[in-house]
Design a protein around this motif. Structure first.
Motif, PDB file in Angstrom:
ATOM      1  N   THR A 143       2.254 -31.562  54.986  1.00 39.84           N
ATOM      2  CA  THR A 143       1.334 -31.989  56.022  1.00 39.84           C
ATOM      3  C   THR A 143      -0.078 -32.145  55.468  1.00 39.84           C
ATOM      4  O   THR A 143      -0.510 -31.366  54.618  1.00 39.84           O
ATOM      5  CB  THR A 143       1.357 -31.012  57.218  1.00 39.84           C
ATOM      6  OG1 THR A 143       0.536 -31.509  58.251  1.00 39.84           O
ATOM      7  CG2 THR A 143       0.892 -29.630  56.832  1.00 39.84           C
ATOM      8  N   HIS A 144      -0.743 -33.202  55.933  1.00 38.77           N
ATOM      9  CA  HIS A 144      -2.143 -33.469  55.593  1.00 38.77           C
ATOM     10  C   HIS A 144      -2.748 -34.228  56.765  1.00 38.77           C
ATOM     11  O   HIS A 144      -2.340 -35.366  57.038  1.00 38.77           O
ATOM     12  CB  HIS A 144      -2.242 -34.301  54.306  1.00 38.77           C
ATOM     13  CG  HIS A 144      -3.641 -34.739  53.986  1.00 38.77           C
ATOM     14  ND1 HIS A 144      -4.578 -33.878  53.487  1.00 38.77           N
ATOM     15  CD2 HIS A 144      -4.253 -35.941  54.112  1.00 38.77           C
ATOM     16  CE1 HIS A 144      -5.710 -34.534  53.301  1.00 38.77           C
ATOM     17  NE2 HIS A 144      -5.536 -35.793  53.678  1.00 38.77           N
ATOM     18  N   LYS A 145      -3.653 -33.590  57.481  1.00 41.34           N
ATOM     19  CA  LYS A 145      -4.261 -34.179  58.679  1.00 41.34           C
ATOM     20  C   LYS A 145      -3.172 -34.656  59.627  1.00 41.34           C
ATOM     21  O   LYS A 145      -2.386 -33.860  60.104  1.00 41.34           O
ATOM     22  CB  LYS A 145      -5.252 -35.273  58.298  1.00 41.34           C
ATOM     23  CG  LYS A 145      -6.423 -34.749  57.494  1.00 41.34           C
ATOM     24  CD  LYS A 145      -7.415 -35.839  57.177  1.00 41.34           C
ATOM     25  CE  LYS A 145      -8.534 -35.254  56.325  1.00 41.34           C
ATOM     26  NZ  LYS A 145      -9.492 -36.240  55.904  1.00 41.34           N
ATOM     27  N   GLU A 146      -3.074 -35.954  59.884  1.00 40.09           N
ATOM     28  CA  GLU A 146      -2.081 -36.496  60.815  1.00 40.09           C
ATOM     29  C   GLU A 146      -0.783 -36.911  60.127  1.00 40.09           C
ATOM     30  O   GLU A 146       0.130 -37.401  60.770  1.00 40.09           O
ATOM     31  CB  GLU A 146      -2.665 -37.704  61.560  1.00 40.09           C
ATOM     32  CG  GLU A 146      -3.939 -37.401  62.335  1.00 40.09           C
ATOM     33  CD  GLU A 146      -3.729 -36.350  63.416  1.00 40.09           C
ATOM     34  OE1 GLU A 146      -2.695 -36.395  64.114  1.00 40.09           O
ATOM     35  OE2 GLU A 146      -4.613 -35.471  63.543  1.00 40.09           O
ATOM     36  N   ASP A 147      -0.700 -36.742  58.832  1.00 42.72           N
ATOM     37  CA  ASP A 147       0.432 -37.201  58.031  1.00 42.72           C
ATOM     38  C   ASP A 147       1.430 -36.052  57.836  1.00 42.72           C
ATOM     39  O   ASP A 147       1.097 -35.054  57.212  1.00 42.72           O
ATOM     40  CB  ASP A 147      -0.095 -37.705  56.682  1.00 42.72           C
ATOM     41  CG  ASP A 147       0.962 -38.338  55.829  1.00 42.72           C
ATOM     42  OD1 ASP A 147       2.039 -38.673  56.346  1.00 42.72           O
ATOM     43  OD2 ASP A 147       0.710 -38.499  54.621  1.00 42.72           O
ATOM     44  N   HIS A 148       2.655 -36.184  58.383  1.00 46.03           N
ATOM     45  CA  HIS A 148       3.687 -35.152  58.273  1.00 46.03           C
ATOM     46  C   HIS A 148       4.993 -35.789  57.814  1.00 46.03           C
ATOM     47  O   HIS A 148       5.394 -36.820  58.323  1.00 46.03           O
ATOM     48  CB  HIS A 148       3.948 -34.492  59.633  1.00 46.03           C
ATOM     49  CG  HIS A 148       2.744 -33.914  60.267  1.00 46.03           C
ATOM     50  ND1 HIS A 148       2.271 -32.670  59.958  1.00 46.03           N
ATOM     51  CD2 HIS A 148       1.903 -34.428  61.201  1.00 46.03           C
ATOM     52  CE1 HIS A 148       1.202 -32.422  60.681  1.00 46.03           C
ATOM     53  NE2 HIS A 148       0.947 -33.479  61.437  1.00 46.03           N
ATOM     54  N   PHE A 149       5.651 -35.165  56.845  1.00 43.82           N
ATOM     55  CA  PHE A 149       6.983 -35.586  56.430  1.00 43.82           C
ATOM     56  C   PHE A 149       7.622 -34.439  55.676  1.00 43.82           C
ATOM     57  O   PHE A 149       7.003 -33.396  55.469  1.00 43.82           O
ATOM     58  CB  PHE A 149       6.949 -36.864  55.580  1.00 43.82           C
ATOM     59  CG  PHE A 149       6.244 -36.725  54.264  1.00 43.82           C
ATOM     60  CD1 PHE A 149       6.946 -36.399  53.121  1.00 43.82           C
ATOM     61  CD2 PHE A 149       4.878 -36.926  54.177  1.00 43.82           C
ATOM     62  CE1 PHE A 149       6.290 -36.265  51.907  1.00 43.82           C
ATOM     63  CE2 PHE A 149       4.219 -36.799  52.967  1.00 43.82           C
ATOM     64  CZ  PHE A 149       4.930 -36.469  51.835  1.00 43.82           C
ATOM     65  N   GLY A 150       8.857 -34.619  55.259  1.00 45.90           N
ATOM     66  CA  GLY A 150       9.522 -33.536  54.552  1.00 45.90           C
ATOM     67  C   GLY A 150      10.710 -34.009  53.750  1.00 45.90           C
ATOM     68  O   GLY A 150      10.992 -35.208  53.663  1.00 45.90           O
ATOM     69  N   ILE A 151      11.401 -33.031  53.167  1.00 48.52           N
ATOM     70  CA  ILE A 151      12.660 -33.282  52.482  1.00 48.52           C
ATOM     71  C   ILE A 151      13.618 -32.140  52.805  1.00 48.52           C
ATOM     72  O   ILE A 151      13.226 -30.985  52.883  1.00 48.52           O
ATOM     73  CB  ILE A 151      12.518 -33.412  50.950  1.00 48.52           C
ATOM     74  CG1 ILE A 151      11.851 -32.188  50.337  1.00 48.52           C
ATOM     75  CG2 ILE A 151      11.823 -34.673  50.552  1.00 48.52           C
ATOM     76  CD1 ILE A 151      11.923 -32.131  48.829  1.00 48.52           C
ATOM     77  N   PHE A 152      14.860 -32.500  53.037  1.00 48.85           N
ATOM     78  CA  PHE A 152      15.939 -31.533  53.160  1.00 48.85           C
ATOM     79  C   PHE A 152      16.655 -31.591  51.823  1.00 48.85           C
ATOM     80  O   PHE A 152      17.172 -32.636  51.451  1.00 48.85           O
ATOM     81  CB  PHE A 152      16.866 -31.914  54.318  1.00 48.85           C
ATOM     82  CG  PHE A 152      17.992 -30.948  54.508  1.00 48.85           C
ATOM     83  CD1 PHE A 152      17.758 -29.674  54.974  1.00 48.85           C
ATOM     84  CD2 PHE A 152      19.287 -31.315  54.210  1.00 48.85           C
ATOM     85  CE1 PHE A 152      18.786 -28.771  55.150  1.00 48.85           C
ATOM     86  CE2 PHE A 152      20.331 -30.433  54.368  1.00 48.85           C
ATOM     87  CZ  PHE A 152      20.079 -29.147  54.841  1.00 48.85           C
TER      88      PHE A 152
END
Length: 177
Positions: free
Chosen positions: A158-167
């Protein structure tokens, strides 16, 4: 979704193979260090799914046994995202990667079975330089014996409004120091 099914099937197969063997001691006995080197593969989630199919990376994890069931962890490594073709074009999205540095805890609640959590910072590497650094949170669940560690984890960036991930699935070989 196909990739997620394959990843879960591989993790289940590995778990079955290792649950049918004799139980070993915890991987990091109290007051000792263990270093493990791992290969990781995963499926992007969130906005990362738009431009990437999967990721591949490597990590090094240093563990210190606080007790026979609890260890401090320090993990560093890198993930490369394999990008998709841009719809309607003959080129791909720009290549990128994440370089996480995380610290956390690993608790063995059953022989060889652990749950853990890590938090840290990840630096984004773009084709043309460096992107923003991000907070990374990573819960994990796995199986470990004296030398091998098989873990499933979700890294949330996460960075400010930017969210993502990895499984992801981590397969690592460890040795005492």
């Amino acid at each position: 979704m196909k990739n997620l099914s394959k990843l879960l099937a591989a993790a289940f197969t590995i778990a079955v193979l290792f649950f049918t063997t004799n139980a070993q001691a915890q991987t990091t006995p109290a007051k000792s260090f263990l270093l493990s080197l791992g290969i990781e593969t995963g499926i992007p989630t969130g906005v990362a799914r738009i431009g990437a199919n999967f990721n591949l990376g490597g990590t090094a994890r240093l563990q210190y046994g606080i007790t026979n069931d609890l260890a401090l962890t320090f993990t560093a490594g890198g993930y490369h995202y394999f990008t998709k073709k841009i719809p309607g074009q003959d080129k791909r999205y720009s290549s990128y990667g994440e370089l996480p540095i995380k610290a956390g805890l690993k608790e063995f609640f059953l022989p060889n079975i652990y749950v853990g959590g890590e938090a840290g910072i990840a630096f984004e590497k773009l084709e043309d330089g460096w992107g923003p650094h991000r907070l990374v949170l990573s819960p994990n669940l796995g199986y470990a014996n004296k030398n091998w560690d098989f873990g499933l984890h979700y890294d949330h960036f996460t960075h400010k409004e930017d969210h993502f991930g990895i499984f992801a699935l981590r397969v690592a070989y460890g040795f005492g120091l």
